[in-house]
Write a protein that holds these residues in place. Structure first.
Motif, mmCIF file in Angstrom:
data_model
loop_
_atom_site.group_PDB
_atom_site.id
_atom_site.type_symbol
_atom_site.label_atom_id
_atom_site.label_comp_id
_atom_site.label_asym_id
_atom_site.label_seq_id
_atom_site.Cartn_x
_atom_site.Cartn_y
_atom_site.Cartn_z
ATOM 1 N N GLU A 1 6.817 0.332 -1.380
ATOM 2 C CA GLU A 1 5.263 0.849 -1.509
ATOM 3 C C GLU A 1 4.650 0.767 -0.498
ATOM 4 O OE1 GLU A 1 3.995 -2.048 -4.314
ATOM 5 O OE2 GLU A 1 3.916 -3.747 -2.815
ATOM 6 N N PRO A 2 3.371 1.496 -0.238
ATOM 7 C CA PRO A 2 2.616 1.533 0.877
ATOM 8 C C PRO A 2 2.359 -0.008 1.480
ATOM 9 C CG PRO A 2 1.821 3.276 -0.447
ATOM 10 C CD PRO A 2 2.724 2.327 -1.318
ATOM 11 N N GLY A 3 2.528 0.128 2.901
ATOM 12 C CA GLY A 3 2.273 -1.218 3.276
ATOM 13 C C GLY A 3 0.801 -1.418 3.866
ATOM 14 N N TYR A 4 0.411 -0.321 4.326
ATOM 15 C CA TYR A 4 -1.182 -0.184 4.676
ATOM 16 C C TYR A 4 -1.511 1.467 4.600
ATOM 17 C CZ TYR A 4 -0.444 1.716 9.149
ATOM 18 O OH TYR A 4 0.383 2.680 10.287
ATOM 19 N N THR A 5 -3.096 1.764 4.318
ATOM 20 C CA THR A 5 -3.382 3.008 4.001
ATOM 21 C C THR A 5 -3.163 3.861 5.254
ATOM 22 O OG1 THR A 5 -5.625 2.638 4.395
ATOM 23 C CG2 THR A 5 -4.728 2.407 2.172
ATOM 24 N N GLY A 6 -3.071 3.305 6.532
ATOM 25 C CA GLY A 6 -3.353 4.068 7.591
ATOM 26 C C GLY A 6 -4.587 4.919 7.875
ATOM 27 N N ARG B 1 2.143 -3.958 10.538
ATOM 28 C CA ARG B 1 1.784 -2.602 10.757
ATOM 29 C C ARG B 1 3.159 -1.947 10.363
ATOM 30 N NH1 ARG B 1 -0.923 1.397 15.271
ATOM 31 N NH2 ARG B 1 -1.144 3.115 14.070
ATOM 32 N N ARG B 2 3.195 -1.798 8.814
ATOM 33 C CA ARG B 2 4.757 -1.204 8.491
ATOM 34 C C ARG B 2 4.327 -0.246 7.361
ATOM 35 N NH1 ARG B 2 8.545 -5.427 6.077
ATOM 36 N NH2 ARG B 2 6.492 -6.326 5.354
ATOM 37 N N ALA B 3 4.568 1.006 7.474
ATOM 38 C CA ALA B 3 4.152 2.031 6.629
ATOM 39 C C ALA B 3 4.477 1.548 5.070
ATOM 40 C CB ALA B 3 4.859 3.322 7.139
ATOM 41 N N ARG B 4 5.591 1.100 4.938
ATOM 42 C CA ARG B 4 6.084 0.758 3.564
ATOM 43 C C ARG B 4 6.696 -0.730 3.527
ATOM 44 N NH1 ARG B 4 9.564 5.682 1.317
ATOM 45 N NH2 ARG B 4 10.449 5.460 3.346
ATOM 46 N N VAL B 5 6.400 -1.069 2.420
ATOM 47 C CA VAL B 5 6.940 -2.470 2.275
ATOM 48 C C VAL B 5 7.717 -2.372 1.019
ATOM 49 C CG1 VAL B 5 5.216 -3.809 3.619
ATOM 50 C CG2 VAL B 5 4.714 -3.462 1.236
ATOM 51 N N LEU B 6 8.577 -3.688 0.576
ATOM 52 C CA LEU B 6 9.299 -3.738 -0.550
ATOM 53 C C LEU B 6 8.179 -3.951 -1.701
ATOM 54 C CD1 LEU B 6 12.249 -6.387 0.015
ATOM 55 C CD2 LEU B 6 12.201 -3.882 -0.991
ATOM 56 N N SER B 7 8.456 -3.069 -2.787
ATOM 57 C CA SER B 7 7.687 -3.157 -4.004
ATOM 58 C C SER B 7 8.138 -4.257 -4.845
ATOM 59 C CB SER B 7 7.635 -1.887 -4.673
ATOM 60 O OG SER B 7 9.016 -1.427 -5.148
ATOM 61 N N ARG B 8 7.395 -4.641 -6.037
ATOM 62 C CA ARG B 8 7.934 -5.575 -6.943
ATOM 63 C C ARG B 8 9.343 -5.196 -7.432
ATOM 64 N NH1 ARG B 8 4.674 -9.633 -8.291
ATOM 65 N NH2 ARG B 8 5.991 -9.971 -10.232
#
Length: 306
Positions: free
Chosen positions: A131-136, A181-188
Motif C-alpha cells: 500500500e502507499p507509504g506516502y502520497t508524494g 520515504r518509501r513509495a509503498r509499504v506492507l499492507s495489512r
C-alpha cells in the motif's frame, strides 16, 4: 421472439461439402506431403465444409511426438469454376491430440527459492501485499487549514490563508527526514500473509515446537521484532537451533532453549581413602643394623657359592 433470435438458438446443420472440392483428395495429399517430411502424411480421415465451395481435408500425422494431430489442407474453387485450387496447409491437433500444458504466466510459476544472483522480481502496481507509504504530493489535504478550499469556511481575521504548503513542511520532505520515504509499504493483507507463512514454518503446530521443553517467548536467544509483528514473532539467534536466523513465532520452541537445562558445575571429587594410584618404595636389602643379615664373604662370592 424475433426471427434472428430463433435462428441463433437453432443448432446449425452441417454443410454439404462441395462435390469437386471433396473429390480433390489427391491435390490435398500432395500439398500435405510437400509441407511435411516424407512418410509423415497418413490416411485420409475426413472432409469438412468450411463454407461455399471451401472444403478442408484431414490426414493422419505420423510425426513422432505429435500423437493425435492431423494435417489439414483447405481447398476451394471459384463460382462456376471447375478447377480446384489450394488455400492453405497446416498441422492441427485433434480431439485426442497430445498437447503441451497450458501456458502459465511467470508470476504464477515462480516459487520461493527460485530467485538467484542477478534476478529481478518486479511487483505489480496493484499488489495486494503493498500500500502507499506516502502520497508524494506537496499539496495539502482538502480539509487542511492552509488549503484554499477551506477559505470560505474560515474567518480572514482569525486565520491566514496561504496558497501552497511550505517546502520544508511538505509530505515528501518530512517523510525523508523521518527515514520513511518509501513509495509503498506492507499492507495489512501483506502482513497477514507473511505471518501465516512464518507461523506455518516455525509455529506452535510444528513437531519441533510440540516436543520442545519451552516456547521462544522465554528464550534468551530470541531477538524481538519491531512494529506490530513483535507481539507474535522474533528472530532466533541460537546457532545450534534449526531456526537460527529465521523468523519464529513466540509459541515456537526447540531443544536449544536457553533455560531448557542449565548444566551444573562438575563436582570436585573427595580425596581417596586408599590411594591405589601411587607407588610405595621398598628396599631391596634389609638395613645393616637390623641384625637379620651379615656381610657377604668376598671369597665365597668369587667361587660362585656361599
Amino acid at each position: 421472439m424475433s426471427a434472428a433470435t430463433t435462428r441463433s438458438r437453432t443448432p446449425r446443420t452441417p454443410r454439404t461439402p462441395d462435390r469437386l472440392c471433396a473429390e480433390a483428395v489427391d491435390l490435398a495429399r500432395s500439398a500435405a506431403e510437400e509441407a511435411a517430411a516424407p512418410g509423415i502424411v497418413g490416411a485420409h480421415v475426413d472432409a469438412v465444409a468450411d463454407g461455399d465451395r471451401v472444403v478442408t481435408h484431414f490426414f493422419e500425422s505420423k510425426e513422432p511426438g505429435y500423437r493425435g494431430w492431423r494435417w489439414a489442407v483447405t481447398v476451394t474453387r471459384a463460382s462456376r469454376a471447375k478447377n480446384v485450387t489450394l488455400d492453405e496447409t497446416v498441422l492441427l491437433p485433434g480431439s485426442d491430440a497430445l498437447l503441451a500444458p497450458e501456458w502459465v504466466p511467470w508470476s504464477e510459476r515462480l516459487r520461493p527459492g527460485d530467485m538467484g544472483p542477478g534476478d529481478l522480481l518486479p511487483t505489480e502496481q496493484d499488489d495486494l501485499r503493498l500500500e502507499p507509504g506516502y502520497t508524494g504530493e506537496d499539496a495539502p489535504p482538502p480539509n487542511s487549514a492552509v488549503s484554499e478550499e477551506m477559505a470560505e469556511h474560515l474567518d480572514v481575521e482569525d486565520a491566514e490563508i496561504v496558497s501552497r504548503t511550505p517546502s520544508r513542511g511538505s509530505i515528501a520532505s518530512v517523510a525523508e527526514d523521518l527515514g520513511m520515504r518509501r513509495a509503498r509499504v506492507l499492507s495489512r493483507y501483506g502482513l497477514h500473509v507473511a505471518a501465516d507463512r512464518w507461523d506455518e514454518a516455525f509455529g506452535a503446530k510444528t513437531p519441533m515446537a510440540q516436543a520442545a521443553p519451552a516456547s521462544c517467548d522465554s528464550c534468551a536467544f530470541l531477538v524481538p521484532l519491531a512494529g506490530s509483528l513483535k507481539q507474535a514473532f522474533g528472530v532466533c539467534a541460537n546457532e545450534f537451533s534449526p531456526a537460527d536466523g529465521r523468523v519464529v513465532s513466540l509459541s515456537y520452541g526447540c531443544g536449544g532453549h536457553s533455560e531448557a537445562a542449565i548444566m551444573p558445575k562438575p563436582p570436585r571429587p573427595a580425596p581417596p581413602v586408599l590411594d591405589s594410584m601411587g607407588a610405595d618404595a621398598f628396599p631391596l636389602r634389609p638395613a645393616k643394623d637390623s641384625g637379620s643379615t651379615t656381610e657377604p664373604d668376598g671369597t665365597s662370592e668369587d667361587l660362585g657359592h656361599s
